[in-house]
Structure formats: structure tokens, C-alpha cells
Scaffold this motif. Structure first.
Motif, PDB file in Angstrom:
ATOM      1  N   ALA A   1       0.841  -1.241   0.179  1.00  0.00           N
ATOM      2  CA  ALA A   1      -0.077   0.033   0.013  1.00  0.00           C
ATOM      3  C   ALA A   1       0.850   1.470   0.060  1.00  0.00           C
ATOM      4  O   ALA A   1       0.537   2.248  -0.593  1.00  0.00           O
ATOM      5  CB  ALA A   1      -0.791   0.017   1.279  1.00  0.00           C
ATOM      6  N   LEU A   2       1.996   1.255   0.832  1.00  0.00           N
ATOM      7  CA  LEU A   2       2.760   2.402   0.863  1.00  0.00           C
ATOM      8  C   LEU A   2       3.630   2.538  -0.557  1.00  0.00           C
ATOM      9  O   LEU A   2       3.915   3.764  -1.106  1.00  0.00           O
ATOM     10  CB  LEU A   2       3.753   2.097   2.025  1.00  0.00           C
TER      11      LEU A   2
ATOM     12  N   GLU B   1       2.243   1.967  -3.397  1.00  0.00           N
ATOM     13  CA  GLU B   1       1.381   2.593  -4.605  1.00  0.00           C
ATOM     14  C   GLU B   1       0.995   4.145  -4.069  1.00  0.00           C
ATOM     15  O   GLU B   1       0.763   4.410  -5.158  1.00  0.00           O
ATOM     16  CB  GLU B   1      -0.030   1.560  -4.475  1.00  0.00           C
ATOM     17  N   LEU B   2       1.026   4.410  -2.819  1.00  0.00           N
ATOM     18  CA  LEU B   2       0.751   5.779  -2.289  1.00  0.00           C
ATOM     19  C   LEU B   2       1.969   6.606  -2.975  1.00  0.00           C
ATOM     20  O   LEU B   2       1.761   7.716  -3.315  1.00  0.00           O
ATOM     21  CB  LEU B   2       0.619   5.811  -0.984  1.00  0.00           C
TER      22      LEU B   2
ATOM     23  N   GLY C   1       3.854   6.094  -5.506  1.00  0.00           N
ATOM     24  CA  GLY C   1       3.554   6.289  -6.832  1.00  0.00           C
ATOM     25  C   GLY C   1       4.706   6.114  -7.710  1.00  0.00           C
ATOM     26  O   GLY C   1       5.065   6.106  -8.793  1.00  0.00           O
TER      27      GLY C   1
END
Length: 118
Positions: free
Chosen positions: A112-113, A115-116, A118
Motif C-alpha cells: 500500500a505504501l 502504491e501511495l 507512486g
């Protein structure tokens, strides 16, 4: 063959298969020492018979294995464990490669980190 020559051969073999790492030097030294002792035992055996007559304290004569043969076998068994640990046997190399090739599992938070970010 002496210990230093064995050490150079072992390091070259490890580099050839891609398993050499500097921290393995102590293991390589131990293996080189085992192989040097094995070579000396083989020289000691020379052309002697593998089976010899031995007379025990009771006076009975029996056929038995030459002590140098037993030593050579023990040293070969010990060396094999080190060869395997260094990835210099098919089984040892396979174990090392499979461990290195295993995909590292990441947890959901890490994903998740990523993907955040980017």
C-alpha cells in the motif's frame, strides 16, 4: 596438495558457480585443511593393501580395514558436508539457488505504501 593450493581451488570453484562470498573464508579454510589431511592420509596408505591382518591381544589374527582407509573415508565424509554448504555439489547448489530465487513476500502495508508513493 597443500592447504593454500586447496583454498585457491575451492575459491575458484565457488566463483565459477557464483557462490563465493568473503564471509565464507573460514569455511573454505576448514575445508582446505580437511582436504590437505585427506591427501596426507592417501600418501600414508600409498600402495598398501586396503585390508590388512591384525593380531589382537588374545593372539587371534583377523582381517581388518587399514586405518588410513578409515581416516580417508571420514575426511571425505566431512569434506562433502563443506562442499555441499558452499554450493559445490549439485544438491548444495540447487539448495542455494532455490533459496536465492524465492520471491520475497511483502506484506499488505508495504504494498500500500509503494502504491501511495507512486
Amino acid at each position: 596438495m597443500d592447504r593454500n593450493t586447496w583454498k585457491k581451488k575451492i575459491i575458484k570453484a565457488c566463483k565459477d558457480v557464483g557462490t563465493y562470498q568473503k564471509p565464507f573464508e573460514a569455511i573454505i579454510d576448514t575445508l582446505a585443511s580437511i582436504l590437505e589431511k585427506r591427501d596426507l592420509a592417501e600418501e600414508m596408505l600409498g600402495n598398501d593393501d586396503v585390508i590388512i591382518e591384525h593380531t589382537n591381544q588374545g593372539g587371534a589374527t583377523n582381517l581388518t580395514q587399514h586405518p588410513a582407509v578409515r581416516l580417508i573415508n571420514d575426511l571425505n565424509r566431512d569434506a562433502l558436508a563443506y562442499w555441499r554448504d558452499l554450493g559445490l555439489t549439485p544438491k548444495g547448489l540447487k539448495a542455494i539457488n532455490e533459496e536465492a530465487m524465492k520471491e520475497k513476500k511483502s506484506d499488505a502495508l508495504t504494498e500500500a505504501l509503494k502504491e501511495l508513493g507512486g
